[in-house]
Enzyme design. Structure first.
Site, short mmCIF file in Angstrom:
data_model
loop_
_atom_site.label_atom_id
_atom_site.label_comp_id
_atom_site.label_asym_id
_atom_site.label_seq_id
_atom_site.Cartn_x
_atom_site.Cartn_y
_atom_site.Cartn_z
N ASP A 499 0.86 -1.18 0.00
CA ASP A 499 0.00 0.00 0.00
C ASP A 499 0.90 1.24 0.00
O ASP A 499 1.84 1.33 0.79
CB ASP A 499 -0.90 0.01 1.23
CG ASP A 499 -1.99 1.05 1.11
OD1 ASP A 499 -3.08 0.70 0.65
OD2 ASP A 499 -1.74 2.22 1.46
N GLU A 542 -4.71 2.33 -4.37
CA GLU A 542 -3.26 2.37 -4.22
C GLU A 542 -2.74 1.09 -3.59
O GLU A 542 -1.64 1.05 -3.05
CB GLU A 542 -2.83 3.59 -3.38
CG GLU A 542 -3.25 3.54 -1.91
CD GLU A 542 -4.62 4.16 -1.66
OE1 GLU A 542 -4.89 4.54 -0.53
OE2 GLU A 542 -5.43 4.26 -2.61
#
Length: 623
Positions: A499, A542
């Site tokens: 992430d 993301e």
């Protein structure tokens, strides 16, 4: 009456009658062939439209199922959100639950209609008590139902749908709702992914008839009520069938088309209202190739009619005008050849020994030879052995068994290029009794480009549009297959969940274009560090996932550290020329035992990722 007929006229009448019967039979055969081909084109297009509608429906059902699980998860944790600390944890929980693709935001609303928690802080405190979807749940409270609200307009021309779970009180009474707003952008992307032709449009509507989205977008369509007498939407709902295909004028666009409708109603969820997906294609492009084929066959039939009638006429005048008849016949043949030469399709004839006896200009250009050079040649002169074998099999069915064939031929030339042709062949008989086949006539059309608009669409269905990595759906499919293989043979297997740290700040400070550049740069770093056998996917905005076959926990941790370090040194240059660095947090999990599934393994890695972010970011944590 027969006595009044001049006996000298009988041969004349018999010849014309025979010719009329032959032409009538040929015309009927052509008409029947075109009729059945039209039906095949329609059936093929119906299947394709139904398949695309099924793809969207299955993806939407998956998203609804995932969102429903997220709502139930949030609802089950409401008891821990009583104080301020719990509320903050609850908001973080909402944000974590709302990362599911297709979910725009999530909120918790008390029984008075006030938003008490939301992924969008500006909504907290807002009262929704007068909203129709809130009142609908309040009037018909049921803790087991997933409520699907009709589309509502939030800004001019933009509609959203809310999916809702009721919060039951101690006695099962209405005590508020948990709501998730479906993200229109996700469904726009999904809809565009199945558009295999420029004249296709896709729409999603609520079960009450209100249009939610149409792609490509059109004015005054979103929010339209499709529940009108005689509309395909009403016919579909009245039938009670899950999926149907209609042909005619579409109510939404007032244009003729072929439209596939499919009701979206996940079997595992009790929904109060379904969604309906529609995939439509304009009728004209669907039958364009058929019309061209019909025109070609019509021209051929017209030429045959003209040639045969003129030939018979000239034959009857042969004794008096032999020289003129010969000249007219030669002119007719030239006209016939010229007409065929102008057709942008390969037309040719072979004799019983499979030798070429005629070819139009398109065929001669394909073979790069003259008519004289082509005469008497076999397929082996122009095609490789594997193609010759396939053509020989087709010609045998035509020349020996009298079959009419229509199928796809793949031809690989000497320079390595591949062309794909749709080939139709029919037998040529020596007489009208069809007792002996003297040869065959073939028509071949190049469909290479069409087969390539198709291959590209299939590739796009697997890839994330921004990074070029696998999308979530395809990653899960590949990952599941790799997990089954590892469990079967006892191989090691590890999963990384990545992430981007502070990605929202990058977007807020530098803009979404810069955020996209960071995502692409991270994808490049992952391709550089990881092996070709590793499976990489973008599974969220993301968030990325990596599956490492035959890799244990220690080796996976080393790979994760190297990936984290390489990312920390990666640079993206902004539009102002300033360098931008970014980091990632990584969670690692490895396969233990044969009973674990892919979702559990990913959840373990995701938990380690959460630990890495909570403990300072830019680090690797193990499950």
């Amino acid at each position: 009456m027969l006595l009044l007929i001049n006996p000298l006229r009988r041969p004349f009448n018999v010849l014309w009658l025979g010719l009329g019967l032959i032409l009538g039979a040929l015309g009927m055969a052509i008409a029947l062939n075109l009729y059945f081909e039209h039906a095949r084109v329609a059936a093929r297009e119906q299947d394709r439209l139904s398949t695309q509608a099924r793809v969207i429906a299955e993806n939407t059902e998956y998203q609804l199922t995932s969102a429903n699980l997220a709502l139930e998860n949030v609802r089950s944790n409401l008891a821990y959100w009583k104080d301020e600390t719990g509320l903050q944890a609850g908001i973080r929980h909402l944000k974590a639950a709302s990362i599911i693709p297709g979910i725009h935001s999530m909120s918790v609303v008390d029984k008075e209609g006030t938003i008490t928690a939301s992924t969008r802080p500006e909504l907290i405190g807002m009262n929704l008590g007068s909203r129709d979807y809130f009142q609908e749940v309040k009037r018909h409270p049921n803790g087991d139902i997933l409520y699907v609200s009709p589309p509502s307009e939030i800004v001019h021309g933009t509609f959203v749908i809310n999916i809702i779970r009721m919060i039951p009180g101690e006695q099962g009474e209405f005590d508020g709702i948990v709501s998730a707003t479906l993200d229109p952008e996700y469904f726009r992307t999904l809809m565009m992914s199945v558009q295999y032709a420029p004249d296709i449009w896709v729409s999603l509507a609520h079960g009450d008839g209100m249009m939610f989205l149409m792609m490509p977008e059109r004015k005054n369509i979103d929010g339209m009520n499709l529940k009108q007498p005689g509309s395909f939407f009403m016919q579909h709902q009245s039938s009670g069938k899950k999926e149907e295909v209609f042909t005619g004028t579409v109510y939404a666009t007032k244009e003729p088309g072929m439209i596939a409708l499919r009701t979206i109603y996940p079997a595992a969820i009790k929904m109060d209202k379904p969604l309906v997906v529609a995939v439509n294609r304009d009728l004209d492009p669907i039958f364009l190739s058929w019309r061209r084929n019909a025109a070609v066959q019509g021209i051929l039939f017209g030429v045959i009619v003209l040639a045969s009638t003129m030939g018979l006429f000239l034959h009857q005048r042969r004794q008096r005008k032999l020289e003129k008849e010969a000249a007219q016949a030669r002119a007719l043949i030239n006209q016939f050849s010229l007409a065929l030469d102008r057709i942008p399709t390969c037309i040719y004839m072979k004799d019983q020994q499979r030798r070429y006896v005629y070819a139009n200009r398109s065929t001669l250009e394909l073979f790069q030879c003259s008519a004289e050079e082509l005469s008497g040649s076999l397929d082996s002169r122009f095609f490789p052995p594997e193609t010759v074998a396939q053509l020989h099999d087709i010609d045998t069915r035509v020349l020996i068994y009298g079959e009419d064939t229509a199928e796809k031929i793949i031809y690989k030339s000497e320079d390595g290029s591949t062309r794909i042709y749709w080939q139709i062949k029919t037998p040529i008989y020596e007489d009208d009794k069809k007792t002996r086949i003297s040869g065959l006539c073939g028509i071949s059309t190049d469909i290479t480009e069409f087969e390539l608009l198709k291959e590209k669409l299939e590739q796009q269905a697997r890839q994330d549009y921004l990074t070029g990595l696998f999308n979530r759906r395809f990653f899960m499919e590949q990952g599941h297959a790799e997990l089954v293989r590892a469990q079967r043979y006892g191989h090691a297997l590890s999963v990384l969940m990545l992430d981007l740290d502070y990605f929202k700040k990058i977007n807020d400070k530098h803009g979404h274009q810069m955020g996209d550049a960071v995502l692409k740069r991270l994808a490049d770093v992952m391709r550089k560090i990881l092996r070709t056998v590793d499976i990489i996917g973008r599974v969220g905005g993301e968030e990325f996932a990596v599956l490492l076959p035959e890799t244990d926990l220690q080796r996976a941790t080393e790979v994760a550290e190297r990936l984290r370090e390489e990312t920390a040194h990666a640079v993206v240059t902004s539009v102002t020329g300033m360098p931008l660095n970014f980091t990632v947090s990584i969670g690692v999990a490895s396969l233990e035992g044969k009973d674990i599934d892919l979702n559990t393994l990913i959840n373990q890695a995701d938990g380690a990722l959460y630990q890495a972010k909570e403990s300072g970011r830019n680090r690797v944590c193990l499950a």
